[in-house]
Structure formats: structure tokens, C-alpha cells
Design a protein around this motif. Structure first.
Motif, PDB file in Angstrom:
ATOM      1  N   ARG A 187      -8.625  -4.488  -2.093  1.00 32.28           N
ATOM      2  CA  ARG A 187      -8.417  -5.456  -3.230  1.00 32.28           C
ATOM      3  C   ARG A 187      -8.366  -4.553  -4.404  1.00 32.28           C
ATOM      4  NH1 ARG A 187     -13.187  -9.476  -4.010  1.00 32.28           N
ATOM      5  NH2 ARG A 187     -12.131  -9.490  -5.958  1.00 32.28           N
ATOM      6  N   ASP A 188      -7.789  -5.081  -5.357  1.00 34.12           N
ATOM      7  CA  ASP A 188      -7.771  -4.406  -6.613  1.00 34.12           C
ATOM      8  C   ASP A 188      -9.257  -4.271  -7.341  1.00 34.12           C
ATOM      9  OD1 ASP A 188      -7.311  -3.602  -9.291  1.00 34.12           O
ATOM     10  OD2 ASP A 188      -6.380  -5.508  -9.997  1.00 34.12           O
ATOM     11  N   PHE A 189      -9.346  -2.880  -7.799  1.00 32.22           N
ATOM     12  CA  PHE A 189     -10.513  -2.275  -8.301  1.00 32.22           C
ATOM     13  C   PHE A 189     -11.104  -3.033  -9.373  1.00 32.22           C
ATOM     14  CE2 PHE A 189      -7.855   0.349 -10.504  1.00 32.22           C
ATOM     15  CZ  PHE A 189      -8.460   0.602 -11.737  1.00 32.22           C
ATOM     16  N   GLN A 190     -10.107  -3.665 -10.159  1.00 33.54           N
ATOM     17  CA  GLN A 190     -10.280  -4.497 -11.569  1.00 33.54           C
ATOM     18  C   GLN A 190     -10.741  -5.802 -11.311  1.00 33.54           C
ATOM     19  OE1 GLN A 190      -6.822  -3.447 -13.682  1.00 33.54           O
ATOM     20  NE2 GLN A 190      -7.740  -1.849 -14.900  1.00 33.54           N
ATOM     21  N   LEU A 221       0.940  -1.278   0.110  1.00 32.97           N
ATOM     22  CA  LEU A 221       0.019   0.017   0.131  1.00 32.97           C
ATOM     23  C   LEU A 221       0.867   1.210  -0.038  1.00 32.97           C
ATOM     24  CD1 LEU A 221      -2.963   0.949  -0.017  1.00 32.97           C
ATOM     25  CD2 LEU A 221      -2.767   0.770   2.402  1.00 32.97           C
ATOM     26  N   ILE A 222       0.879   2.133  -1.134  1.00 30.08           N
ATOM     27  CA  ILE A 222       1.811   3.150  -1.434  1.00 30.08           C
ATOM     28  C   ILE A 222       1.671   4.198  -0.054  1.00 30.08           C
ATOM     29  CG2 ILE A 222       2.319   5.140  -2.641  1.00 30.08           C
ATOM     30  CD1 ILE A 222       1.386   3.339  -5.235  1.00 30.08           C
ATOM     31  N   ASP A 263       1.659  -2.614  -6.693  1.00 32.26           N
ATOM     32  CA  ASP A 263       1.068  -1.805  -5.384  1.00 32.26           C
ATOM     33  C   ASP A 263      -0.119  -0.999  -5.499  1.00 32.26           C
ATOM     34  OD1 ASP A 263       3.724  -2.828  -4.354  1.00 32.26           O
ATOM     35  OD2 ASP A 263       4.660  -0.985  -4.729  1.00 32.26           O
ATOM     36  N   TYR A 264      -0.759  -0.628  -4.323  1.00 38.67           N
ATOM     37  CA  TYR A 264      -1.974  -0.152  -4.482  1.00 38.67           C
ATOM     38  C   TYR A 264      -1.746   1.347  -3.876  1.00 38.67           C
ATOM     39  CZ  TYR A 264      -3.910  -4.878  -5.314  1.00 38.67           C
ATOM     40  OH  TYR A 264      -4.102  -6.084  -5.470  1.00 38.67           O
ATOM     41  N   GLU A 265      -2.670   2.001  -4.119  1.00 38.59           N
ATOM     42  CA  GLU A 265      -3.082   3.171  -3.256  1.00 38.59           C
ATOM     43  C   GLU A 265      -4.484   3.418  -2.990  1.00 38.59           C
ATOM     44  OE1 GLU A 265      -2.280   8.104  -3.987  1.00 38.59           O
ATOM     45  OE2 GLU A 265      -2.112   6.761  -5.332  1.00 38.59           O
TER      46      GLU A 265
END
Length: 153
Positions: free
Chosen positions: A96-99, A34-35, A135-137
Motif C-alpha cells: 500500500r501507499d506509504f502516505q 508495481l513499477i 503506480d508504486y515502487e
């Protein structure tokens, strides 16, 4: 079989269910970090969350930590499998990933274990489009607002 394994280890390690809240950090991982994790941790600590790095804990310590938890928040990753040690009616929030609209093993695991599954969709860091484990934001303010009732109890 999973319930039998759970019962065996909870008894073996003399676990007691508790009401702590933990955030599982992946900051020591090379992927799916998580950035803006520091911002999230700051908000969670104000709500009495304990920050845990599962890779620093022994198997026994992981079981005990999660058995004592009524709420776990984590980015999608192996650390979330520890939800199996939680008592029924505990809760998790998976970041989780929005996609990612199809792959959801933690939802299925929660259903089997009697745990309430919640999620929040995060943006991928698209600087590295070749890596499926970017990575995620997280929009921290939006996350806090949408889950305030869960994280403040």
C-alpha cells in the motif's frame, strides 16, 4: 451475511482449502501498478508463488484459487476482496501507499474473516501527482527481508 455467502459459494464450487501462495498482479491494470514487479515476481517464484491475474479468471476460478491459498500478496486493489474465500488463519500482505494511513478496508475485512493482515508500504511514482491512483515502487529487498518468515513457509 458475508460468511453465509462464503459458505454458499465454497460449497457450490466444491472448493477445498489448500496451501498455495499467490501474488495477484495488477500489470494489466491502467493504475496502481508495481513499477518493479518483475523483480518481485522473480523473488516470489523462488519461494513457490503462483502469479495470478484476477481479471483473466472467471468468478468461480477466483473463488477456487483463493480458497486454495494460505497466503496472498497484492497491491491495494479489488483483487484483494477475494480474501473472503480463504480459510481462517490464512494470511495476506497488502502493498500500500506509504502516505495512506487511514483508508484500510482490507484490514477490517480480514478481522471479520479471521485472516491475518500484514502490509508493506510502497513509494508512489510521483511523476503524476494529479492521479490519486499512481503506480508504486517497492523496495523488494526490504520487503523480502521483513516478510521472509511469511513468504518462505
Amino acid at each position: 451475511y458475508l460468511l453465509q455467502i462464503k459458505k454458499f459459494y465454497l460449497k457450490k464450487f466444491k472448493c477445498k482449502f489448500g496451501d498455495q501462495k499467490i501474488y495477484i498482479s495488477r500489470s494489466r491494470s491502467k493504475r496502481r501498478n508495481l513499477i518493479n514487479e518483475k523483480e518481485l515476481i522473480s523473488k516470489l517464484k523462488k519461494r513457490n508463488f503462483k502469479i495470478v491475474h484476477m481479471e483473466k479468471l472467471s468468478f468461480k476460478q477466483q473463488v477456487i484459487q483463493c480458497a486454495k491459498s494460505k497466503l496472498i500478496i497484492s497491491i491495494h486493489g479489488a483483487g484483494l476482496t477475494n480474501l473472503i474465500w480463504m480459510k481462517k488463519k490464512s494470511k495476506i500482505i497488502e502493498l500500500r501507499d506509504f502516505q495512506d494511513v487511514t483508508l484500510n478496508p482490507y484490514y477490517v475485512l480480514c478481522q471479520r474473516m479471521g485472516i491475518e493482515y500484514n502490509y508493506f508500504l510502497a513509494k508512489k511514482n510521483l511523476f503524476n501527482t494529479f492521479n490519486p491512483h499512481n503506480d508504486y515502487e517497492l523496495n523488494v529487498e526490504d520487503f523480502i527481508e521483513k516478510h521472509e518468515k511469511l513468504i518462505s513457509s
